[in-house]
Scaffold this motif. Structure first.
Motif, short mmCIF file in Angstrom:
data_model
loop_
_atom_site.label_atom_id
_atom_site.label_comp_id
_atom_site.label_asym_id
_atom_site.label_seq_id
_atom_site.Cartn_x
_atom_site.Cartn_y
_atom_site.Cartn_z
N PRO A 88 30.09 138.06 -15.06
CA PRO A 88 31.60 137.87 -15.10
C PRO A 88 31.88 139.00 -14.08
CG PRO A 88 30.88 138.85 -17.17
CD PRO A 88 29.50 138.34 -16.42
N ASP A 89 33.09 138.50 -13.63
CA ASP A 89 34.13 139.44 -12.85
C ASP A 89 34.39 140.64 -13.69
OD1 ASP A 89 35.97 137.08 -10.87
OD2 ASP A 89 33.98 137.90 -10.70
N GLY A 90 34.28 142.01 -13.16
CA GLY A 90 34.54 142.95 -14.27
C GLY A 90 33.66 143.74 -14.64
N LEU A 91 32.12 143.15 -14.58
CA LEU A 91 30.94 143.85 -14.90
C LEU A 91 30.26 144.07 -13.66
CD1 LEU A 91 29.35 144.71 -17.13
CD2 LEU A 91 28.34 142.28 -17.37
N ARG A 92 29.87 145.31 -13.31
CA ARG A 92 28.91 145.43 -12.10
C ARG A 92 27.69 146.15 -12.67
NH1 ARG A 92 30.85 148.12 -7.64
NH2 ARG A 92 28.52 148.23 -7.25
N LEU A 93 26.59 145.63 -12.18
CA LEU A 93 25.30 146.22 -12.78
C LEU A 93 24.65 146.96 -11.61
CD1 LEU A 93 23.48 145.87 -15.04
CD2 LEU A 93 22.15 144.04 -14.10
N ILE A 94 24.56 148.45 -11.73
CA ILE A 94 24.03 149.49 -10.84
C ILE A 94 22.71 149.69 -11.20
CG2 ILE A 94 24.58 151.60 -9.91
CD1 ILE A 94 27.30 149.76 -10.03
N SER A 95 21.52 149.67 -10.09
CA SER A 95 20.48 150.22 -10.33
C SER A 95 20.49 151.74 -10.16
CB SER A 95 19.56 149.69 -9.08
OG SER A 95 19.38 148.20 -9.24
N GLY A 96 19.83 152.16 -10.90
CA GLY A 96 19.63 153.65 -11.23
C GLY A 96 18.22 154.24 -10.92
N PRO A 97 17.83 155.58 -11.35
CA PRO A 97 16.47 156.25 -10.74
C PRO A 97 15.20 155.51 -11.57
CG PRO A 97 17.87 157.65 -11.94
CD PRO A 97 18.64 156.28 -11.97
N GLY A 98 15.15 154.25 -11.59
CA GLY A 98 14.25 153.76 -12.46
C GLY A 98 12.82 153.38 -11.75
N CYS A 99 12.77 153.55 -10.48
CA CYS A 99 11.38 153.05 -9.79
C CYS A 99 10.68 154.51 -9.42
CB CYS A 99 11.94 152.59 -8.35
SG CYS A 99 10.72 152.63 -7.04
N PRO A 100 9.63 154.68 -10.09
CA PRO A 100 8.77 156.20 -10.06
C PRO A 100 8.55 156.40 -8.54
CG PRO A 100 7.47 154.59 -11.18
CD PRO A 100 8.98 153.85 -10.76
N VAL A 101 8.18 155.45 -7.71
CA VAL A 101 7.88 155.65 -6.32
C VAL A 101 9.14 156.19 -5.47
CG1 VAL A 101 7.13 154.44 -3.97
CG2 VAL A 101 5.90 154.08 -6.21
#
Lengths: 76, 358
Positions: free
Chosen positions: B43-56
């Protein structure tokens, strides 16, 4: 994946969709054939709790039912 | 169906001038969200941000330079496949080294690395031991087996990292705002759901553990939205079929036995205290830095590379000037574009459709 054979030395064979893979089960307490496990880098890191899995499935089914009920109400 | 429910939940938090920003801290979640086409359906108003979850991706450039130094000396390098094509600041890579004759062995499991060392006892072998808690435990079981078998030509170049300090660093950063976390499911099997109470209590952010399936992710997001709407900074385990409250005791025992916490550099987050692990002094013979007299030095990435900002959630991949222009999966400038769990790789593969069709 499902454990199909357990050796005594922390090694086991797991199977999924016909693929058989050797996995290390040293990180699992008392692994049993027939159990489902999560496999990461060739290791079973945790077993699947079938009761919790069934509860989760029931939750999703309830949501689906509620959603269909809502759609029916909206349509009528 | 769940998307409709998510929209309904979002209405409870409408009235916010800024979107609700949820960070997922798991490279596999990043890829799943992309592959399932979830991001543009939120939905508009919800942003999904990628974080430091890739070990490489979070591994500092200097680590790879050290690995290449060892390879040049004739040391056999065993590595997860993900590191193979990651470029150093000057464009070198393990793949290029292998093409020059370097002895590089790609492994699915750390046990493959041990097998390589056992099969070639006249050569020193080093395993590139990067990873979060999910990977750390299997690597330590491998070391246990090496020790029991008396393998004398095997050591680890350690760059283990702990997820929780990275989550805290993102919150303390001040350059990005996060309202809640979708927590890494498989790391959580090791550390347990209770590990996130420190984040919830200290920083007032809800933390929800969810699996990788689309329904899992959406249900997890719905729970976060609900907790934010109710002003409840709590931990929810929505992956209880695998994650327990206190985690995997065998894995935790191995970590406590072999390792001690230490400060390590993170790409994008700097040096974070107690955010990594090193081998205890008693196990120095398995520490490649001591064994081979090398030291991993922190090193900046390639010029223009913005992987650090992407990893820390300060920007989305398309905002990088190099994204798709000089940095692609076939010719990457930084790790985020080439790692199988990299944010840029996920955006490049799955999120560009609308942009190109516009």
């Amino acid at each position: 994946m499902r454990l199909v054979e357990i050796s005594g030395d922390g090694r086991a064979v797991a199977e999924s969709d016909g693929l058989r893979l050797e996995v290390d089960v040293s990180l699992i307490e008392c692994p049993q054939p027939g159990e489902y496990v999560i496999v990461h880098a060739g290791f079973a890191i945790e077993r699947l709790d079938t009761e919790e899995a069934e509860a989760q499935l029931a939750f999703f089914e309830d949501l689906a039912r509620a959603s269909r009920g809502g759609e029916a109400t909206a349509a009528s | 169906m769940l998307l409709q429910r998510l929209n309904t939940e979002m209405r409870h938090v409408c009235g916010r001038s800024a979107p609700l920003r949820v960070m997922e801290v798991c490279g596999t979640h990043t890829m799943a969200v992309g592959r399932q086409g979830l991001r543009r359906r939120l939905p508009d108003g919800l942003r999904l941000i990628s974080g430091p979850g890739c070990p490489v991706c979070v591994t500092d450039s200097g680590y790879l330079e050290t690995a290449l130094k060892l390879a040049t000396r004739g040391v056999g390098i065993a590595t997860f496949g993900d590191l193979l094509h990651v470029p150093t600041a000057d464009g070198d890579s393990l793949a290029a080294c292998r093409a020059r004759g370097g002895r590089i062995q790609v492994c699915y499991s750390p046990l493959d690395a041990l097998r390589a060392a056992v099969a070639e006892p006249v050569r020193e072998w080093v395993f590139l031991a990067i990873g979060f808690e999910t990977t750390i435990a299997p690597v330590l079981v491998t070391l246990e087996r090496a020790k029991m078998a008396g393998v004398a030509n095997f050591s680890l170049l350690v760059a283990f990292k702990r997820v929780l300090p990275a989550m805290e660093a993102v919150l303390s950063d001040g350059r990005t705002s996060i309202d809640g976390f979708l927590c890494p499911p498989h790391v959580s099997t090791v550390i347990g759901a209770s590990a996130y109470w420190s984040i919830a209590a200290r920083y007032g952010r809800p933390c929800v553990i969810a699996g990788f399936e689309p329904l899992d992710i959406l249900a997890g997001l719905m729970e976060i939205v609900r907790l934010v709407a109710e002003g409840r900074a709590e931990v929810r385990n929505a992956y209880a079929r695998v994650v327990t409250e206190y985690g995997n005791p065998h894995a935790q025992r191995m970590i406590a036995k072999w390792l001690e916490p230490c400060s390590v550099p993170w790409r994008g987050l700097g040096e974070l205290p107690d955010s990594g692990y090193r081998l205890r002094v008693a196990y120095q013979q398995f520490d490649a830095e001591r064994r081979h007299d090398v030291q991993i030095m922190s090193s900046p990435g390639a010029p223009g590379c913005r992987c650090g900002d992407v990893i820390a959630g300060r920007m989305d991949p398309p905002a990088c000037p190099l994204f798709g222009e000089g940095c692609t999966p076939d010719s990457p400038v930084g790790p985020c574009m080439v790692s199988s769990e990299g944010s840029c790789a996920a955006w490049f593969k799955y999120e560009r459709v609308e942009a190109t069709s516009a």
